[in-house]
Design a protein around this motif. Structure first.
Motif, PDB file in Angstrom:
ATOM      1  N   SER A  65       0.848  -1.192   0.000  1.00 27.58           N
ATOM      2  CA  SER A  65       0.000   0.000   0.000  1.00 27.58           C
ATOM      3  C   SER A  65       0.883   1.241   0.000  1.00 27.58           C
ATOM      4  O   SER A  65       1.907   1.285   0.682  1.00 27.58           O
ATOM      5  CB  SER A  65      -0.907   0.013   1.234  1.00 27.58           C
ATOM      6  N   ARG A  85     -12.099   9.404   9.226  1.00 26.52           N
ATOM      7  CA  ARG A  85     -11.045   8.623   8.567  1.00 26.52           C
ATOM      8  C   ARG A  85     -11.595   7.268   8.101  1.00 26.52           C
ATOM      9  O   ARG A  85     -11.249   6.795   7.013  1.00 26.52           O
ATOM     10  CB  ARG A  85      -9.876   8.441   9.535  1.00 26.52           C
ATOM     11  N   GLN A  86     -12.435   6.659   8.918  1.00 24.47           N
ATOM     12  CA  GLN A  86     -13.015   5.366   8.534  1.00 24.47           C
ATOM     13  C   GLN A  86     -13.894   5.500   7.291  1.00 24.47           C
ATOM     14  O   GLN A  86     -13.921   4.596   6.437  1.00 24.47           O
ATOM     15  CB  GLN A  86     -13.822   4.797   9.698  1.00 24.47           C
ATOM     16  N   GLN A 124     -11.461   5.716   4.329  1.00 19.97           N
ATOM     17  CA  GLN A 124     -10.851   4.411   4.066  1.00 19.97           C
ATOM     18  C   GLN A 124     -11.880   3.408   3.560  1.00 19.97           C
ATOM     19  O   GLN A 124     -11.527   2.462   2.848  1.00 19.97           O
ATOM     20  CB  GLN A 124     -10.169   3.898   5.331  1.00 19.97           C
ATOM     21  N   ASP A 138     -11.808   4.137  -0.131  1.00 19.17           N
ATOM     22  CA  ASP A 138     -10.548   3.714  -0.753  1.00 19.17           C
ATOM     23  C   ASP A 138      -9.568   3.381   0.364  1.00 19.17           C
ATOM     24  O   ASP A 138      -8.933   4.271   0.931  1.00 19.17           O
ATOM     25  CB  ASP A 138      -9.976   4.817  -1.648  1.00 19.17           C
ATOM     26  N   PRO A 139      -9.427   2.107   0.699  1.00 18.31           N
ATOM     27  CA  PRO A 139      -8.560   1.722   1.827  1.00 18.31           C
ATOM     28  C   PRO A 139      -7.089   2.009   1.586  1.00 18.31           C
ATOM     29  O   PRO A 139      -6.296   2.007   2.537  1.00 18.31           O
ATOM     30  CB  PRO A 139      -8.821   0.219   1.983  1.00 18.31           C
ATOM     31  N   HIS A 140      -6.671   2.266   0.342  1.00 16.61           N
ATOM     32  CA  HIS A 140      -5.264   2.498   0.027  1.00 16.61           C
ATOM     33  C   HIS A 140      -4.934   3.984  -0.141  1.00 16.61           C
ATOM     34  O   HIS A 140      -3.790   4.319  -0.455  1.00 16.61           O
ATOM     35  CB  HIS A 140      -4.877   1.748  -1.253  1.00 16.61           C
TER      36      HIS A 140
END
Length: 817
Positions: free
Chosen positions: A106, A656-657, A660, A663-665
């Protein structure tokens, strides 16, 4: 000399209380001087680790729109490099954020530099592994996708593996081949920044969607430039030559260089950032002057203490003179003691300065750009502390030693118990006290002015409501998003964030106040009613999502806000601020007026007018500014702005969650509350905070030393006048009479010193009124407050010795005489 030092050590051990007071008094003065020198040395005096650093200069631009040192365009750099005779070894570099990862991992957000590939050879920067960048790697697009790692990044991310050469690293999802590792300690072509790797400048177009424009247009002032003064050339000659270039460019390229000029600044003077080059020397000189005043107060205090201590030893000195000791021998003996005391004070002062340095480092601005922190202690700091300690020892001890060495053997032996203090000795003591009070007044007024400046700046009208604002930033371009995909991501993000409990409003912006990433470009108004030179003005701007004004708390004065319907299919619109309306259409209603981004370009309609705020610096003059909808002016990076119903950081994790989850990356950075951002930004409150802390410490030490000095003088006066006080009491003087008699001298000296100090402080306040917000030369708050504080503390310092004098037993005093 050794025998003098041994005797001095015995004297110090014999009078531990006197020794402790003298050492601590000098230590405070030495500590503040060492602390300031530590910061000056770390920022300005350490040479950059390149070839011939003393002749290294930064070439910056200035303009009517931004009268601060800033970057220049790549085309200007090329012309300067090819035509300059007084400057050589030109290097251009551009620090930039990037998403970097090894294949299959990542990405993480870090900072890199795109640099003209001959920079390593021109600046003499070596590698420990592989090879440096070379001219063949391409200064212009497309460039060869190769990279050189910093030694720190090689150690932390690749474990110092020597087999890293030839491996690939992904930069913004583009593969680059690692060809070298730079020498340890060199982490950027900018002294104050720490990057992770370098790529050829020609590859910048591959890393940014708009990268080509940074090589094609003279208005793209993004490149930092370094050069060496040519052999025999001076800085003045270089600036004269740059002035010729500026005049020629203004004639050839009037749209981009109207009111533009170049300037060469010694690289050491362009730290920590060229934008601070005008302000840093003024602040540095101001604090240097203040700490020297604190040292003077300490030395004056110690001189008085040593003078009193020498009087107590007068019988010993008379005997030495009677046995044949010369005046120089007695002076040397007393100076050895004062210098030895100063050496101990230097050790204590250095320890205090190092502890204070840790506290000061906590004020280092925390932001997205990695700041280079130099924690190493150079020999210059040790040498400076030793020099200041020696000078303080000699300065504090020389005058008392010279006075004490003037011995009349006939009078001295006749009196036996010691001679009476003469008017000359009283004059010296009184002058030292007056000097302490005067300099204390100057330092205290400077401290109060800094505190006032911070308070005024914190409550200044910045054009928006900074409380309960949470910010998180990201860059979809670095992640390879197209415009359509990016706009959809932003719509989904805002929908989900606005649904979170505790969220009052949310929006997105390209630029938020008090960051250096301000965007500016020339704009051409239609039908201007004001004076618009050459038909256009450089204006700052930001792309925003609808409801940004509401979220940020910006007042809408006229017209409407941007709406979700202002998309790529709708007519182009903008909300401008009042300063832009006054610049383009003074006296007219700006609603419905139009302006263009270039002559003959599409018209942008003004649909609203917002209140003028602060955009780059908290002390800036009203700046024209406008907001455009993201859908019509898409660009990155973007900052998510959330107005909360509770403490902003309570929503940091949920927001932030959400990001993510989409797009978790995607690397997220700059998670901070707006009021915290303002406190930490070097363009907002951080300089005021830093100055307030430093000036406050100096003011506190100065006040403490002044109190001790006054107390010592009045207490010594009580001791030397014990017989007189005893006679007065025997003749019927009351306690009030004695207190008034003893306090009068101390308060008289305070009044004289205070008057001198207030006059001297006018010069300091004049300088500070040009640096701080809302401060006038004759500040109506600082001068009265310092006057009251000094008079009150002087009365307190005089009261205790005076109170002691009321308990003098006349029989005991007369019997002792």
């Amino acid at each position: 000399m050794l025998s003098d030092l041994r005797y001095a050590m015995r004297q110090m051990a014999k009078f531990p209380g006197y020794t402790t007071v003298v050492v601590l008094t000098l230590a405070f003065g030495i500590a503040v001087n060492t602390q300031i020198f530590m910061m000056v040395n770390a920022i300005f005096l350490q040479p950059m680790d390149v070839r011939d650093p003393d002749r290294l200069v930064a070439i910056v631009g200035r303009s009517n729109a931004i009268n601060l040192p800033h970057q220049i365009s790549f085309l200007d750099f090329q012309d300067l490099r090819d035509g300059s005779k007084s400057l050589t070894d030109h290097v251009a570099f551009l620090p930039m954020a990037a998403h970097v990862s090894a294949p299959g991992q990542s990405p993480e957000r870090t900072w890199i530099e795109a640099v003209t590939p001959d920079a390593f050879s021109r600046m003499g920067v070596n590698v420990v592994l592989g090879r440096p960048l070379q001219p063949a790697d391409g200064a212009m697009p497309p460039g060869t996708p190769v990279a050189v790692l910093t030694h720190r990044y090689w150690q932390t991310q690749f474990g110092g593996d020597p087999r890293v050469i030839g491996r690939s690293v992904l930069i913004n999802a583009k593969p680059f081949t690692i060809v070298g590792v730079a020498k340890p300690g060199f982490e950027s072509f900018s002294y104050s920044v720490s990057v992770s790797l370098w790529v050829p400048s020609g590859t910048y177009a591959q890393l940014r969607p708009d990268g080509d424009g940074f090589f094609k247009y003279r208005g793209s002032s993004a490149w930092r430039v370094l050069a060496h003064l040519a052999p025999g050339a001076t800085l003045a000659e270089a600036n004269a030559e740059l002035g010729v270039f500026a005049q020629r460019f203004a004639q050839q390229f009037p749209d981009d260089h109207r009111g533009f000029r170049f300037q060469a600044i010694l690289e050491r003077h362009a730290r920590p950032d060229p934008v601070m080059a005008d302000l840093a020397p003024v602040i540095g000189c101001l604090f240097t002057g203040l700490v020297l005043l604190v040292l003077f107060i300490a030395c004056a205090n110690v001189a008085n203490l040593m003078g009193s201590h020498a009087l107590a030893r007068e019988k010993e000195l008379v005997v030495r003179a009677a046995l044949g000791a010369s005046r120089w021998r007695i002076v040397r003996l007393l100076l050895a003691e004062s210098v030895l005391l100063a050496v101990l004070a230097g050790i204590v002062g250095y320890s205090l300065a190092w502890w204070g340095g840790d506290a000061m480092r906590s004020l280092t601005p925390a932001g997205d750009i990695p700041i280079r922190v130099n924690d190493s202690i150079s020999w210059q700091v040790w040498a400076f502390t030793a020099l200041v300690s020696f000078c303080a020892g000699v300065g504090a001890g020389l005058v008392p030693a010279l006075r004490s060495s003037r011995i009349d053997l006939n009078e001295g032996l006749k009196q036996g118990a010691g001679r009476q203090t003469g008017p000359g000795r009283h004059r010296l003591r009184n002058l030292l006290v007056i000097g302490q009070v005067a300099t204390s007044a100057v330092v205290l007024i400077a401290s109060v002015l800094f505190l006032r400046g911070l308070a005024i700046a914190r409550h200044a009208d910045v054009g928006f409501l900074p409380d309960r604002l949470l910010m998180q930033s990201f860059d979809l371009n670095l992640q390879g998003y197209s415009k359509e995909r990016g706009l959809q991501f932003q719509r989904d993000l805002l929908e989900r964030v606005r649904a979170l409990p505790g969220v009052e409003a949310a929006s997105l912006a390209q630029h938020v106040p008090f960051t250096q990433s301000i965007l500016m470009r020339d704009n051409w108004p239609d039908n201007p009613s004001g004076h618009v030179p050459d038909d256009h003005i450089a204006v700052a701007f930001s792309g925003v999502e609808p409801s940004f004004l509401k979220t940020f708390g910006i007042r809408l004065l006229r017209g409407r806000d941007l709406l979700p319907t202002d998309d790529e299919r709708a007519p182009e619109v903008a909300v401008i601020n009042e300063a832009m309306a006054n610049a383009f259409w003074p006296g007219k209603d700006p609603i419905g007026q139009h302006f263009r981004l270039w002559r003959g370009g599409p018209a942008i309609e003004v649909v609203g007018v917002a209140a003028t705020g602060k955009y780059l610096m908290i002390g800036e003059q009203p700046r024209p500014y406008y907001y455009r909808p993201f859908a019509q002016f898409y660009n990155m990076p973007a900052t998510l702005v959330v107005r909360t119903q509770q403490a902003p950081h309570a929503l940091a994790a949920p927001v932030r969650q959400v990001i993510q989850g989409l797009d978790p990356h995607l690397p997220i950075y700059g998670t901070i509350a707006m009021d915290e951002h303002m406190l930490n930004s070097p363009l907002a409150l951080m300089p005021f905070r830093f100055g307030s802390v430093l000036a406050g410490v100096q003011g506190g030490i100065a006040l403490l030393l002044a109190i001790l000095g006054l107390y010592a003088v009045v207490a010594y006066g009580v001791t030397s006048r014990t017989r007189e006080i005893g006679v007065r009491v025997a003749l019927g003087a009351t306690s009030r009479n004695i207190v008034r008699l003893v306090s009068r001298e101390g308060l008289r000296l305070t009044a004289i010193g205070l008057a001198l100090g207030l006059v001297m402080a006018l010069g300091v306040s004049f300088v500070m009124s040009h640096v701080l917000i809302g401060i006038s030369t004759l500040d109506p708050f600082a001068f009265p407050v310092v006057t009251i504080v000094l008079v009150a503390t002087a009365a307190f310092a005089c009261f205790w010795p005076a109170r002691k004098a009321t308990h003098v037993d006349p029989m005991t005093a007369l019997r002792a005489e």
